[in-house]
Scaffold this active site. Structure first.
Site, PDB file in Angstrom:
ATOM      1  N   CYS A   1       0.850  -1.183   0.000  1.00  0.00           N
ATOM      2  CA  CYS A   1       0.000   0.000   0.000  1.00  0.00           C
ATOM      3  C   CYS A   1       0.890   1.238   0.000  1.00  0.00           C
ATOM      4  O   CYS A   1       2.085   1.168  -0.275  1.00  0.00           O
ATOM      5  CB  CYS A   1      -0.914   0.003   1.227  1.00  0.00           C
ATOM      6  SG  CYS A   1      -1.881  -1.512   1.440  1.00  0.00           S
TER       7      CYS A   1
ATOM      8  N   LEU B   1      -3.989  -1.215  -1.190  1.00  0.00           N
ATOM      9  CA  LEU B   1      -4.055  -2.269  -2.199  1.00  0.00           C
ATOM     10  C   LEU B   1      -4.453  -3.531  -1.446  1.00  0.00           C
ATOM     11  O   LEU B   1      -3.695  -4.039  -0.620  1.00  0.00           O
ATOM     12  CB  LEU B   1      -2.706  -2.470  -2.887  1.00  0.00           C
ATOM     13  CG  LEU B   1      -2.640  -3.600  -3.922  1.00  0.00           C
ATOM     14  CD1 LEU B   1      -3.513  -3.271  -5.128  1.00  0.00           C
ATOM     15  CD2 LEU B   1      -1.204  -3.852  -4.371  1.00  0.00           C
TER      16      LEU B   1
ATOM     17  N   ASN C   1       2.267  -0.537   5.235  1.00  0.00           N
ATOM     18  CA  ASN C   1       2.500  -0.895   3.842  1.00  0.00           C
ATOM     19  C   ASN C   1       3.233  -2.234   3.868  1.00  0.00           C
ATOM     20  O   ASN C   1       4.359  -2.304   4.355  1.00  0.00           O
ATOM     21  CB  ASN C   1       3.363   0.171   3.163  1.00  0.00           C
ATOM     22  CG  ASN C   1       3.941  -0.314   1.835  1.00  0.00           C
ATOM     23  OD1 ASN C   1       3.302  -1.062   1.109  1.00  0.00           O
ATOM     24  ND2 ASN C   1       5.165   0.099   1.544  1.00  0.00           N
ATOM     25  N   GLY C   2       2.577  -3.296   3.390  1.00  0.00           N
ATOM     26  CA  GLY C   2       3.283  -4.571   3.351  1.00  0.00           C
ATOM     27  C   GLY C   2       2.422  -5.749   3.720  1.00  0.00           C
ATOM     28  O   GLY C   2       1.186  -5.666   3.744  1.00  0.00           O
TER      29      GLY C   2
ATOM     30  N   THR D   1      21.772   2.169 -13.753  1.00  0.00           N
ATOM     31  CA  THR D   1      21.506   0.734 -13.827  1.00  0.00           C
ATOM     32  C   THR D   1      20.076   0.415 -13.396  1.00  0.00           C
ATOM     33  O   THR D   1      19.397  -0.427 -14.012  1.00  0.00           O
ATOM     34  CB  THR D   1      22.498  -0.046 -12.947  1.00  0.00           C
ATOM     35  OG1 THR D   1      23.832   0.258 -13.369  1.00  0.00           O
ATOM     36  CG2 THR D   1      22.272  -1.540 -13.065  1.00  0.00           C
TER      37      THR D   1
ATOM     38  N   ARG E   1      17.612   1.502 -16.156  1.00  0.00           N
ATOM     39  CA  ARG E   1      17.678   0.554 -17.282  1.00  0.00           C
ATOM     40  C   ARG E   1      16.827  -0.682 -17.004  1.00  0.00           C
ATOM     41  O   ARG E   1      16.013  -1.109 -17.827  1.00  0.00           O
ATOM     42  CB  ARG E   1      19.116   0.085 -17.496  1.00  0.00           C
ATOM     43  CG  ARG E   1      20.059   1.051 -18.151  1.00  0.00           C
ATOM     44  CD  ARG E   1      21.429   0.385 -18.191  1.00  0.00           C
ATOM     45  NE  ARG E   1      22.455   1.179 -18.826  1.00  0.00           N
ATOM     46  CZ  ARG E   1      23.739   0.819 -18.883  1.00  0.00           C
ATOM     47  NH1 ARG E   1      24.114  -0.326 -18.323  1.00  0.00           N
ATOM     48  NH2 ARG E   1      24.616   1.590 -19.486  1.00  0.00           N
TER      49      ARG E   1
END
Length: 555
Positions: free
Chosen positions: A2, A50, A74-75, A354, A357
């Site tokens: 979340c 979420l 969150n988690g 990195t 990418r």
């Protein structure tokens, strides 16, 4: 996962409710299912949800029965069932895996963090004391993201948010909250709660593990890590590149998913028989089970992305066929990737070349996955760091150096692969879970004698008693009897070599030699030394103009 936002230590918080909700709204992509806000005596907590577990009853912020404790998380807490059993006197109000943090705080204070098995960032407000107290914590490795900020306009106030963008307009000092730590407003302290023997702050003085590799324990620990991460009430899948790491995760997940689907089928059959015995059903009638969980997807779905005929697509296709997953592959073009880079940087909140990418293909794939109705995927991050799987590890001069580099890479995962996996997926409200970074699995894998992880290349490569070459990640291959694979690819290489070339070519066309030569004048700190780095840094600065924001991206 979340999105959370919190401010503590302010006067008249009700007056700023609308403003702080607007701050949190900037991360609503992380929690598109619902929003919640709590205004306390001197605090505001906002949550963007979420829903994965406790879908119908887990709205946040969570409030204790006496209305004195308020929690935004969150988690996911994978051992919440076991932890609930340790709190028999607490009356739970939801099925959320996160609610157990409230009674644990009452019993253990901030030491509760060490009891949690999962990926999490949370802020807990205690209004039973004066002044009200707040604690905030982040999971041991930093799989979830969390930022902490301060504002010179509000002395004494402290801010927290899952994403940087929520704080840039409010705070003139921002840090990435350190993994494995807990903050306590009572004494304004931030202390480490996760400190296993292998994770030493001073690597030079760290004791080098001497345990012999127990391949059975290694295998069973990873299987358990995958199994607990299938805790879900919504459809899930697995990211599959065709390499060793994602293929192992997919293989275990496919087997476990089949077990669950079979168990659900048998349960439905038993229930149908019971109903028929109680009240005979006319021939041909269909009895619909009330079971939910993964019944709609009884077979594991796998997902991959790459340029046309890229190594990852070809390898993933082969692996999916072997594992029997329902496979979905998506082809993107270099131009589509280039078009997405500003959005990717906006969500990543970093200018690390990195990471940008590698995140772009994952960002594009996550959108496709979410469009299919999937809300959670398993991913293979962490294996290369734990086992020294990058090819340069073959040059380690001795076991101590090998182990120290593994520790360094694991400790820095929150700035690279974890950040990529979290933010590339959560940009579309998709949750990524990473079994290799399971706390119990880390205790097994990081305490193995590094001599057993070391490998050589070419003529110096050894073989074991069975004639198997001791290549990179040999012990995890051996634990699962995985044959020698293809050359290791970084995620950004595996999706197609022309992807990196495409970014470099584009940067060459938009960044002149003169601009690059003066890069140190524009950015004296962390100066980019390539045109690709200059381009990405320029985009980042256009999105996040404050110096405080740039400081969070410094390596």
């Amino acid at each position: 996962m979340c999105g959370i936002f919190a401010v503590h230590g302010i006067n008249a918080p009700s007056a700023d409710r609308t403003r702080f909700i607007a701050c949190s709204k900037m991360q609503r992509h992380r929690g598109p299912d619902w929003s919640g806000c709590y205004v306390g005596k001197r605090s505001v907590l906002v949550h963007e949800r979420l829903a994965i577990v406790g879908v119908d009853t887990g709205a946040q912020p969570l409030v204790s029965e006496d209305k004195k404790l308020i929690l935004a998380v969150n988690g996911e807490i994978y051992n919440h069932v076991e932890l609930r059993a340790t709190c028999p006197d607490y009356k739970f109000k939801t099925h959320s895996d996160c609610e157990v943090i409230l009674p644990l705080y009452k019993k253990h204070d901030k030491a509760l963090c060490g009891l949690l098995d999962g990926m999490f960032s949370f802020v807990l407000l205690d209004e039973s004391v004066e002044p009200p107290r707040i604690i905030a914590a982040r999971d041991p490795i930093g799989i979830t993201t969390l930022y902490q900020g301060w504002s010179s306009k509000r002395p004494g106030a402290v801010y927290f948010a899952s994403e940087l963008k929520c704080l840039v307009e409010e705070c003139d000092k921002i840090i990435s909250f350190p993994p494995g730590h807990v903050y306590d407003s009572k004494d304004d302290s931030t202390t480490r709660y996760y400190n296993p023997p292998w994770l030493n702050e001073d690597a030079d003085d760290a004791a080098i593990p001497t345990k012999k590799a127990d391949l059975k324990l290694l295998r069973e620990s990873l299987e358990a890590a995958v199994r607990k991460r299938l805790m879900s009430e919504v459809p899930y899948g697995v990211l599959l590149s065709g390499g060793l790491d994602s293929s192992l995760i997919a293989s275990i997940a496919a087997r476990e998913t089949e077990k669950v689907a079979h168990a659900q089928y048998e349960a439905r059959e038993r229930r149908q028989q019971e109903i028929q015995n109680e009240s005979p059903t006319p021939p041909g009638a269909v009895i619909v089970s009330e079971d939910t969980t993964i019944a709609s997807w009884p077979q594991l779905h796998s997902f991959s992305i790459g340029l046309e005929n890229s190594p990852d697509l070809l390898a993933a296709r082969k692996a999916a066929h072997y594992l029997g997953t329902i496979h979905h592959e998506y082809v993107f073009t270099v131009q589509e990737g280039l078009d997405a880079i500003p959005e990717v940087i906006y969500h990543l909140e970093t200018y690390d070349v990195t990471t940008v990418r590698a995140s772009t293909p994952m960002y594009l794939l996550s959108r496709k996955i979410k469009a299919m109705g999937v809300k959670m995927v398993l991913s293979g991050e962490g294996s290369d760091e734990i086992f020294g799987g990058y090819l340069y590890f073959h040059a380690a001069p001795d076991p101590k150096s090998f182990h120290q580099e593994c520790v360094r890479r694991v400790k820095n995962l929150h700035t690279s692969d974890c950040l990529r996996a979290n933010k590339s997926t959560m940009a579309w409200g998709l949750e990524a879970r990473v079994p290799f970074l399971d706390k119990a699995f880390l205790d097994v894998a990081m305490n193995i004698d590094p001599k057993e992880k070391m490998f050589s290349k070419g003529d110096k490569q050894e073989v074991d008693a069975d004639g198997c070459p001791k290549m990179e990640k040999y012990i995890i291959r051996k634990a699962f009897d995985v044959p020698e694979g293809e050359k290791k690819e970084q995620f950004s290489d595996g999706v197609g070599y022309s992807w990196i070339d495409g970014i470099k070519d584009y940067a060459e066309s938009v960044v002149s030699d003169e601009l690059l030569a003066k890069a140190h004048e524009r950015w004296p700190k962390d100066t980019p030394d390539t045109k690709e780095g200059y381009y990405i840094r320029d985009v980042f600065e256009g999105l996040f103009k404050s110096e405080a924001a740039a400081e969070t991206a410094v390596r």
